[in-house]
Design an enzyme around this catalytic site. Structure first.
Site, PDB file in Angstrom:
ATOM      1  N   GLY A  63       9.970  11.070 -19.614  1.00 58.23           N
ATOM      2  CA  GLY A  63       9.786  10.189 -18.457  1.00 58.23           C
ATOM      3  C   GLY A  63       8.501   9.405 -18.595  1.00 58.23           C
ATOM      4  N   ASN A  64       8.058   8.803 -17.537  1.00 63.47           N
ATOM      5  CA  ASN A  64       6.761   8.107 -17.552  1.00 63.47           C
ATOM      6  C   ASN A  64       6.149   8.191 -16.168  1.00 63.47           C
ATOM      7  OD1 ASN A  64       7.543   5.655 -15.962  1.00 63.47           O
ATOM      8  ND2 ASN A  64       9.009   5.469 -17.665  1.00 63.47           N
ATOM      9  N   ASN A  65       4.971   7.607 -16.036  1.00 61.06           N
ATOM     10  CA  ASN A  65       4.133   7.775 -14.849  1.00 61.06           C
ATOM     11  C   ASN A  65       4.433   6.823 -13.698  1.00 61.06           C
ATOM     12  OD1 ASN A  65       2.278   9.679 -14.482  1.00 61.06           O
ATOM     13  ND2 ASN A  65       0.718   8.768 -15.827  1.00 61.06           N
ATOM     14  N   SER A  66       5.483   6.020 -13.803  1.00 66.60           N
ATOM     15  CA  SER A  66       5.725   5.009 -12.770  1.00 66.60           C
ATOM     16  C   SER A  66       5.909   5.676 -11.409  1.00 66.60           C
ATOM     17  CB  SER A  66       6.976   4.207 -13.123  1.00 66.60           C
ATOM     18  OG  SER A  66       7.376   3.454 -12.017  1.00 66.60           O
ATOM     19  N   ALA A 123      10.405   1.079 -14.679  1.00 66.90           N
ATOM     20  CA  ALA A 123       9.852   1.373 -16.004  1.00 66.90           C
ATOM     21  C   ALA A 123      10.891   2.256 -16.708  1.00 66.90           C
ATOM     22  CB  ALA A 123       8.519   2.098 -15.862  1.00 66.90           C
TER      23      ALA A 123
END
Ligand code: CTP
Length: 403
Positions: A208-211, A276
């Site tokens: 995943g990512n930090n969005s 994102a």
């Protein structure tokens, strides 16, 4: 109409200040966020504690708060607000407003506010019809401020005449009518993707990512407030929206996000690709939790579908497609390349090199790049304010394409 609207309520020193409590309650019940600024004299008429409790926010009176050492920034307040309401507005405060006097927080905020300002005068009948007051009120109207006429009836002095502050219900109705008339996206359908995607490795782990989803949700609320019917396809985020004009479709992976977008895209006037999206997903998600072993673990990753590029191919002439790019180097070149490659009408560029921009922050600094090569840089602003700038550009682009 007032849901999620940011309202500054200015309370000045007149007997009608007691009505500010009921007005605050009505605004809060409608879903508005209320910050109250009192003039020093207003505190003699109604206690800050009452208004703080009802507005669920500390009351602002002074430029400087000695208790916590905070500077109450009138500029920030002015930028935060969607509307400033001064109720009651005394003859004295209106006279100062009309002449640009800036000797209390309410007045400096008034001078800094970029939002519409509504004044609900309250005073004795002779003060109300005095030529000085009449002139000041007409001057304030010539500045574009709105006057919510007082009512005629028995006044605190015992005299009967015009000067009783409009009832809180009438003030709320006035604002609702105002916002109702400012529905430039009324009848428009807008698709927004927001947040990250999670690409499952096994039942408990993901890429995943930090969005945070803050920018996408702020845009959804801004457009919904301006009358759009919004479909918000959101990856997993911690924030929520309750707006009646927003249909939320929660998804997890890039594949699910694409499927949800494709189901609705044909009917949209515009689509904003704020999400994102993870660029890669595991070639195979394990059905069971992967057990720890002593040797190295290699994951095979395959590219995810490019949602924006797919919609860019399917886009009809009248539809507007907007991309977002978060870049760390050669920002303009990379964003411009994406604009053309994915067939966007304009792209919103954030640079990771700008402090206060990017994931997880409440602020953003953007540059808009249009298809005909126009470059429009903006200052660092709250994401809710950035949403307004993007919505304005979107409105213009929809107009251009449809005329
Ligand atoms: N986007 C998308 N689907 C993807 C990847 C990106 O819809 N699989 C959209 C984003 O929502 C954004 C735009 O495409 O509006 C640009 O995203 P970005 O991640 O910057 O583009 P990429 O093509 O993935 O390029 P990069 O190599 O810089 O990650």
């Amino acid at each position: 109409m007032l849901l999620n609207k940011n309202i500054i309520l200015g309370v000045t020193g007149g007997i009608a200040a007691y009505k500010a409590a009921h007005l605050t309650r009505l605004f809060v019940k409608k879903g508005a966020h209320v910050k109250i600024i009192m003039t020093p004299l207003a505190k003699e008429f109604i206690t800050p504690l009452t208004l703080a409790t009802l507005s669920k926010n500390p009351i602002l009176v002074d430029f400087y708060n000695p208790e916590n050492g905070d500077w109450n920034s009138h500029v920030d307040l002015g930028l935060w607000a969607d509307a400033m309401v001064v109720a009651p507005a005394t003859a004295n405060t209106m006279a100062k407003m009309a002449h640009g006097v800036a000797d209390n927080l309410l007045l400096t905020t008034y001078l800094s506010a970029r939002c519409p300002v509504f004044l609900a005068p309250a005073m004795d009948l002779d003060m109300y019809r005095h030529p000085a007051t009449v002139q000041n009120m007409s001057k304030l109207q010539s500045f574009g401020n709105f006057l919510i006429e007082p009512e005629t009836g028995e006044l605190a002095s015992g005299l009967v005449g015009k000067g009783r502050m409009a009832e809180p219900e009438a003030i709320v109705a006035y604002l609702e009518n105002y916002f109702n008339a400012h529905q430039d996206f009324s009848g428009k359908k807008v698709l927004i993707t927001a947040g990250p995607t999670h690409e499952m490795i096994d039942p408990v782990r993901f890429i995943g990512n930090n969005s945070s989803g803050k920018m996408g949700y702020a845009l959804a609320e801004e457009l919904a407030n301006r009358g759009a019917v919004v479909t918000l396809v959101s990856g997993p985020v911690a924030i929520e929206t309750q707006h009646p004009n927003i249909q939320l479709i929660p998804v997890v992976s890039a594949k699910q996000m694409l499927e949800a977008c494709q189901q609705v895209f044909q009917k949209q006037d515009a689509a904003l690709m704020v999400a994102a999206v993870a660029d890669y997903t595991p070639a195979q998600a394990e059905g069971q939790k992967i057990k720890k072993k002593t040797e190295n673990l290699t994951l095979e990753l395959v590219p995810t579908p490019d949602i924006a590029a797919t919609l860019g191919i399917q886009k009809k002439d009248m539809q507007v497609l907007v991309g977002f790019a978060l870049e760390s180097d050669q920002e303009m070149a990379h964003a411009t390349e994406k604009l053309h490659k994915k067939n966007f009408d304009f792209i919103v560029l954030n640079s990771l090199n700008d402090a206060g921009s990017g994931f997880q922050t409440d602020t953003n600094k953007i540059t808009l790049i249009t298809r005909n090569g126009q470059i429009k840089p903006f200052e660092l602003k709250l994401k809710t304010q950035v949403a307004k700038d993007i919505a304005d550009e979107l409105f213009q682009t929809i107009q251009q394409k449809n005329t």
